[in-house]
Design a protein around this motif. Structure first.
Motif, PDB file in Angstrom:
ATOM      1  N   MET A  48       1.352  -1.487   0.087  1.00 42.20           N
ATOM      2  CA  MET A  48      -0.520   0.362   0.253  1.00 42.20           C
ATOM      3  C   MET A  48       0.485   1.016  -0.312  1.00 42.20           C
ATOM      4  O   MET A  48       2.259   1.221   1.281  1.00 42.20           O
ATOM      5  CB  MET A  48      -1.262  -0.015   1.138  1.00 42.20           C
ATOM      6  CG  MET A  48      -1.848   1.255   1.613  1.00 42.20           C
ATOM      7  SD  MET A  48      -2.728   1.030   2.938  1.00 42.20           S
ATOM      8  CE  MET A  48      -4.365  -0.276   2.447  1.00 42.20           C
ATOM      9  N   GLU A  49       0.631   2.384  -0.813  1.00 48.35           N
ATOM     10  CA  GLU A  49       1.357   3.696  -0.538  1.00 48.35           C
ATOM     11  C   GLU A  49       0.331   4.532   0.385  1.00 48.35           C
ATOM     12  O   GLU A  49      -0.979   4.488   0.166  1.00 48.35           O
ATOM     13  CB  GLU A  49       1.114   4.488  -2.220  1.00 48.35           C
ATOM     14  CG  GLU A  49       1.958   3.202  -2.885  1.00 48.35           C
ATOM     15  CD  GLU A  49       2.370   4.170  -4.759  1.00 48.35           C
ATOM     16  OE1 GLU A  49       1.938   5.432  -4.651  1.00 48.35           O
ATOM     17  OE2 GLU A  49       1.861   4.001  -5.665  1.00 48.35           O
ATOM     18  N   LEU A  50       1.347   4.884   1.324  1.00 52.41           N
ATOM     19  CA  LEU A  50      -0.108   5.668   2.509  1.00 52.41           C
ATOM     20  C   LEU A  50       0.352   7.126   1.852  1.00 52.41           C
ATOM     21  O   LEU A  50      -0.503   7.403   2.499  1.00 52.41           O
ATOM     22  CB  LEU A  50       1.171   5.540   3.719  1.00 52.41           C
ATOM     23  CG  LEU A  50       1.677   3.983   4.146  1.00 52.41           C
ATOM     24  CD1 LEU A  50       2.340   3.792   5.320  1.00 52.41           C
ATOM     25  CD2 LEU A  50       0.282   3.273   4.747  1.00 52.41           C
ATOM     26  N   GLU A  51       1.541   7.457   1.195  1.00 53.70           N
ATOM     27  CA  GLU A  51       0.995   8.666   0.706  1.00 53.70           C
ATOM     28  C   GLU A  51      -0.549   9.176  -0.617  1.00 53.70           C
ATOM     29  O   GLU A  51      -0.794  10.312  -0.728  1.00 53.70           O
ATOM     30  CB  GLU A  51       2.701   9.545   0.132  1.00 53.70           C
ATOM     31  CG  GLU A  51       3.354   9.264   0.409  1.00 53.70           C
ATOM     32  CD  GLU A  51       4.234   7.926   0.834  1.00 53.70           C
ATOM     33  OE1 GLU A  51       4.000   7.409  -0.106  1.00 53.70           O
ATOM     34  OE2 GLU A  51       4.622   7.865   1.731  1.00 53.70           O
ATOM     35  N   ALA A  52      -0.769   7.341  -1.082  1.00 58.59           N
ATOM     36  CA  ALA A  52      -2.082   7.870  -1.656  1.00 58.59           C
ATOM     37  C   ALA A  52      -3.314   8.343  -0.366  1.00 58.59           C
ATOM     38  O   ALA A  52      -3.660   8.387  -1.312  1.00 58.59           O
ATOM     39  CB  ALA A  52      -2.164   6.319  -2.575  1.00 58.59           C
ATOM     40  N   ILE A  53      -2.842   8.074   0.519  1.00 55.84           N
ATOM     41  CA  ILE A  53      -4.628   8.188   1.384  1.00 55.84           C
ATOM     42  C   ILE A  53      -4.552  10.220   1.579  1.00 55.84           C
ATOM     43  O   ILE A  53      -3.326  10.034   2.445  1.00 55.84           O
ATOM     44  CB  ILE A  53      -3.821   7.070   2.728  1.00 55.84           C
ATOM     45  CG1 ILE A  53      -3.926   6.380   2.314  1.00 55.84           C
ATOM     46  CG2 ILE A  53      -5.051   7.444   3.606  1.00 55.84           C
ATOM     47  CD1 ILE A  53      -3.381   4.809   3.879  1.00 55.84           C
ATOM     48  N   ARG A  54      -5.136  10.363   1.063  1.00 47.75           N
ATOM     49  CA  ARG A  54      -6.510  11.757   2.052  1.00 47.75           C
ATOM     50  C   ARG A  54      -6.571  11.585   2.487  1.00 47.75           C
ATOM     51  O   ARG A  54      -6.961  11.436   3.131  1.00 47.75           O
ATOM     52  CB  ARG A  54      -7.098  12.338   0.393  1.00 47.75           C
ATOM     53  CG  ARG A  54      -6.310  12.444  -0.899  1.00 47.75           C
ATOM     54  CD  ARG A  54      -6.971  12.702  -2.169  1.00 47.75           C
ATOM     55  NE  ARG A  54      -8.052  12.959  -1.299  1.00 47.75           N
ATOM     56  CZ  ARG A  54      -9.604  14.013  -2.701  1.00 47.75           C
ATOM     57  NH1 ARG A  54      -8.770  14.750  -3.670  1.00 47.75           N
ATOM     58  NH2 ARG A  54     -10.185  14.321  -1.770  1.00 47.75           N
ATOM     59  N   PRO A  55      -5.596  12.718   3.499  1.00 49.05           N
ATOM     60  CA  PRO A  55      -6.271  13.832   4.607  1.00 49.05           C
ATOM     61  C   PRO A  55      -8.199  13.770   4.557  1.00 49.05           C
ATOM     62  O   PRO A  55      -8.289  14.377   3.817  1.00 49.05           O
ATOM     63  CB  PRO A  55      -5.675  14.775   4.813  1.00 49.05           C
ATOM     64  CG  PRO A  55      -4.495  14.777   3.843  1.00 49.05           C
ATOM     65  CD  PRO A  55      -4.829  13.917   3.233  1.00 49.05           C
ATOM     66  N   LYS A  56      -8.614  13.172   5.633  1.00 47.67           N
ATOM     67  CA  LYS A  56      -9.838  13.706   6.072  1.00 47.67           C
ATOM     68  C   LYS A  56     -10.387  14.918   6.599  1.00 47.67           C
ATOM     69  O   LYS A  56     -10.039  14.948   7.480  1.00 47.67           O
ATOM     70  CB  LYS A  56     -10.848  12.285   6.869  1.00 47.67           C
ATOM     71  CG  LYS A  56     -12.067  13.448   5.950  1.00 47.67           C
ATOM     72  CD  LYS A  56     -13.018  11.941   6.641  1.00 47.67           C
ATOM     73  CE  LYS A  56     -14.373  11.481   6.506  1.00 47.67           C
ATOM     74  NZ  LYS A  56     -15.285  10.406   7.404  1.00 47.67           N
ATOM     75  N   ALA A  57     -10.950  15.973   5.995  1.00 50.56           N
ATOM     76  CA  ALA A  57     -11.098  17.230   6.450  1.00 50.56           C
ATOM     77  C   ALA A  57     -12.135  17.299   6.794  1.00 50.56           C
ATOM     78  O   ALA A  57     -13.266  16.174   6.347  1.00 50.56           O
ATOM     79  CB  ALA A  57     -10.924  18.297   5.675  1.00 50.56           C
ATOM     80  N   PHE A  58     -12.542  18.016   7.773  1.00 52.07           N
ATOM     81  CA  PHE A  58     -14.041  17.953   8.826  1.00 52.07           C
ATOM     82  C   PHE A  58     -14.722  18.515   8.686  1.00 52.07           C
ATOM     83  O   PHE A  58     -14.343  20.187   8.237  1.00 52.07           O
ATOM     84  CB  PHE A  58     -13.522  18.032  10.685  1.00 52.07           C
ATOM     85  CG  PHE A  58     -14.768  18.046  11.098  1.00 52.07           C
ATOM     86  CD1 PHE A  58     -15.390  17.486  11.797  1.00 52.07           C
ATOM     87  CD2 PHE A  58     -15.172  19.905  11.448  1.00 52.07           C
ATOM     88  CE1 PHE A  58     -16.915  17.172  12.132  1.00 52.07           C
ATOM     89  CE2 PHE A  58     -16.469  19.991  12.028  1.00 52.07           C
ATOM     90  CZ  PHE A  58     -17.275  18.608  12.606  1.00 52.07           C
TER      91      PHE A  58
END
Length: 144
Positions: A48-58
């Motif tokens: 898995m490419e961890l950088e590909a996981i986008r942050p989820k904004a509140f």
């Protein structure tokens, strides 16, 4: 210059410096937790490419507050209360009435800030009153 002005500025600067220290500590804690989760993901999913996981904004829900709704709900809670309440107690009650998770500390903090703004606005309009409560808390009630 007036001494009271200097004292006020010194007090405000100390308060802001303390807030910055708390924010840095919280940021270190969050980075540490993120590193632990990343390490675990590397073990269980090495491809898995961890950088590909986008942050989820509140983003608050769309139905959180329409114009004047927050003030109406706050005043309604104060009217039904038998005793004065703290801003946090009002926020927790509001989360319960909206069927939201009152145990979510982040959500409770955000709602507490929003309730505080609504209460101060209602106090300025003469509809709500605050009295000193336990510690540094203020208790709120309907103005009589």
């Amino acid at each position: 210059m007036a001494d009271y002005m200097i004292l006020g500025l010194v007090k405000k600067r100390a308060e802001l410096a303390g807030d910055i220290e708390l924010t840095h500590a919280r940021l270190r804690e969050l980075v540490n937790q993120l590193e632990h989760i990343d390490g675990t993901l590397r073990i269980v999913a090495p491809d898995m490419e961890l950088e590909a996981i986008r942050p989820k904004a509140f983003r608050p829900p769309d139905d959180w507050a329409r114009r004047g709704q927050m003030s109406r709900l706050v005043l309604s809670i104060l009217r039904t209360s038998k005793e004065p309440l703290t801003t946090r107690e009002i926020a927790a009650q509001m989360l319960l009435e909206r069927a939201m998770d009152a145990e979510d500390q982040r959500m409770l903090r955000i709602m507490t800030k929003r309730v505080g703004v609504a209460l101060r606005d209602q106090r300025d309009k003469g509809r709500a009153a605050s009295v000193p409560g336990p510690g540094q808390f203020q208790l709120w009630a309907i103005a009589r």
